[in-house]
Enzyme design. Structure first.
Site, PDB file in Angstrom:
ATOM      1  N   HIS A 180      -1.156  -1.986  -3.851  1.00 47.45           N
ATOM      2  CA  HIS A 180      -1.290  -0.667  -3.219  1.00 47.45           C
ATOM      3  C   HIS A 180      -2.750  -0.287  -2.999  1.00 47.45           C
ATOM      4  O   HIS A 180      -3.032   0.653  -2.270  1.00 47.45           O
ATOM      5  CB  HIS A 180      -0.612   0.399  -4.090  1.00 47.45           C
ATOM      6  CG  HIS A 180       0.878   0.297  -4.089  1.00 47.45           C
ATOM      7  ND1 HIS A 180       1.690   1.190  -3.433  1.00 47.45           N
ATOM      8  CD2 HIS A 180       1.719  -0.605  -4.637  1.00 47.45           C
ATOM      9  CE1 HIS A 180       2.967   0.851  -3.595  1.00 47.45           C
ATOM     10  NE2 HIS A 180       3.001  -0.242  -4.329  1.00 47.45           N
ATOM     11  N   ASP A 192     -10.555   2.533   0.343  1.00 45.08           N
ATOM     12  CA  ASP A 192      -9.214   2.978  -0.032  1.00 45.08           C
ATOM     13  C   ASP A 192      -8.208   1.987   0.534  1.00 45.08           C
ATOM     14  O   ASP A 192      -8.379   1.503   1.656  1.00 45.08           O
ATOM     15  CB  ASP A 192      -8.954   4.372   0.581  1.00 45.08           C
ATOM     16  CG  ASP A 192      -8.059   5.230  -0.306  1.00 45.08           C
ATOM     17  OD1 ASP A 192      -7.290   4.669  -1.086  1.00 45.08           O
ATOM     18  OD2 ASP A 192      -8.137   6.469  -0.192  1.00 45.08           O
TER      19      ASP A 192
END
Ligand code: ADP
Length: 469
Positions: free
Chosen positions: A155, A356
């Protein structure tokens, strides 16, 4: 077809509270169709954890909790996962805290969990492991002779090879990743990094089908950008707006866990530059920053909080008046329906991470907008979401001038352009929502031939371990 087993560091709640948003929404359908099981950490540690999973039946799927001793949990979770892997994988090698007992705890948790899982999975099952806390799980399961297909989704981002090498156990981790049948990443950027890491560490060879040949096996690689329940989130915002009045001045909004990867100081510096260069906007806009605490026990998180509070105080002191506070800062989490309406009523969404994996806030901001009068998303080029969301204003968060210019452009953008950009972003998101993400991953996992017997035998010869040991 066998049972679908999801494994993650934290399990959903046994009573379904807090399901909204996040992974549960994404996986609920697939789990309930296949009599699925979700294995995850219990919400509390235990001084005397049982060496077996603790089962709870929900109406939609079954949950099995694993317990850890507080000290083991600390070294595995706050230690190796969040003081070594999280900073390193986010490119912040200056923040890693290497301690031998951290890596030992990390391996121990994977070994123990594998032993508990191996007792209950069947050959035809599919196991989907989530995230950086559990990278060695497939390796440990194979050692115990588990032949199910095992997929892994990361993730968070995967950095380039040089950065990855700052993790002392980088070779071991690369080997553990190669023990999965399917590896899913958020972006093409990260996929490129993974291919390079495999090439250099394990002499992996990229095949024409995009998969990697490693030690005579094929590891399937894929890019699966995660998303949100786009229509559901939009509805939350519509319903919320019917109950709430809009703010009196146009608002800029930032919503992030208080993490050093989110570029919060850089965002405030950009806003400060904007106010100093555009005094006509003073008193006429406001920045609302919602940044709840996270991982408070790790030193690097204390530092980012103090940096942010210092900067917010400086900007308020420098530009504020009796009537106007330029930065409103809230240091706690808000309910999702409140967030949805706050996004909808914000003229500008500021998403400025330094690195990110994806960034779901960017997608939530777009989903929440009123299509007739939408706000503008300002998005860091370093967010995974930037690969899909090129109709946002893409910025370099390290350059305060770039951020300041984008804020001005966003506030002055004509309605027609706002609608055109939002329309393009929303229609992409609507097709690529979280259900699309999980279906795409599971389809790839299902299509993989069963783990090959010869390879498992080789494993067994290397490290014979008993299932009950
Ligand atoms: P990360 O997973 O690194 O925290 P993402 O942007 O991908 O970053 O996801 C963050 C999630 O947490 C989003 O769904 C967002 O709505 C939620 N969130 C962030 N801040 C808050 C807050 N103050 N209150 C409630 N939810 C929050």
């Amino acid at each position: 077809m066998g049972r679908l087993v999801i494994v993650s560091n934290r399990a959903p709640s046994v009573d379904g509270a807090g399901d909204s948003g996040g992974l549960v929404v994404a996986l609920k359908d697939a789990l309930s169709q296949q009599g699925g099981l979700w294995i995850g950490g219990a919400p509390k540690q235990s001084e005397n954890p049982a060496d077996e999973l603790n089962f709870h039946q929900r109406p939609d799927f079954e949950i099995a909790l694993f317990e850890l001793e507080p000290e083991l949990y600390r070294d595995y979770y706050l230690g190796y996962s969040n003081s070594v892997l999280w900073p390193a994988l986010h490119g912040r090698v200056d923040l890693i805290d290497v301690q031998p007992h951290y890596s030992a705890a990390y391996r121990k948790v994977a070994r123990r969990l594998a032993r508990q899982i191996a007792r209950i999975v069947t050959h035809d099952g599919m196991i989907w492991v989530h995230d950086y806390q559990l990278i060695p799980l497939a390796h440990e399961l194979r050692k115990l002779g588990v032949t199910s297909r095992i997929g892994f989704f990361l993730h968070i981002p995967l950095p380039d090879l040089q950065t990855f090498k700052a993790i002392p156990e980088w070779q071991e981790l690369a080997g553990c990743l190669a023990d999965y049948d399917l590896l899913g990443l958020q972006t093409q950027r990260d996929l490129g990094h993974l291919i390079n890491i495999f090439r250099h560490t394990l002499r992996g060879e990229l095949r024409p089908n995009g998969n990697m040949g490693i030690n005579g096996r094929e590891v399937v690689l894929g890019c699966f950008p995660i998303s949100i329940d786009v229509r559901g989130f939009r509805q939350l915002a519509v319903d919320g707006a019917a109950r709430t009045a809009p703010p009196s001045v146009p608002r800029l909004i930032g919503v992030d866990r208080l993490d050093y990867s989110k570029g919060l100081p850089q965002r405030l510096l950009g806003y400060e530059t904007f106010l100093s260069q555009n005094p006509e906007f003073c008193n006429k806009v406001g920045l609302l920053q919602i940044a709840p605490p996270t991982r408070d026990d790790v030193d690097a998180y204390k530092a980012i909080r103090s940096d942010l509070e210092h900067l917010a105080g400086r900007i308020n002191g420098r530009f504020g008046t009796i009537e106007w506070t330029p930065v409103q800062y809230i240091h706690r989490a808000l309910p999702r329906d409140d967030l949805a309406v706050l996004y909808r009523y914000s003229r500008v969404g500021l998403v400025t991470p330094l690195f990110d994996g994806m960034n779901l806030v960017a997608k939530e901001y777009v989903a929440a907008q009123d299509e007739a009068d939408p706000g503008v998303l300002i998005l860091s080029q370093f967010a995974g979401a930037a690969e899909e969301m090129s109709d946002a204003l893409i910025i370099n968060p390290h350059d305060p001038q770039d951020v300041a210019d984008a804020i001005r452009t966003a506030l002055q953008m004509p309605l027609a352009e706002r609608r055109q950009r939002h329309g393009a972003l929303y229609s992409h998101l609507e097709k690529h929502d979280v259900a699309h993400w999980s279906a795409a991953f599971l389809k790839r996992l299902l299509a993989i031939e069963k783990a090959d017997a010869e390879w498992l035998e080789r494993f067994a010869r290397l490290e014979p371990v008993s299932r009950t040991g």
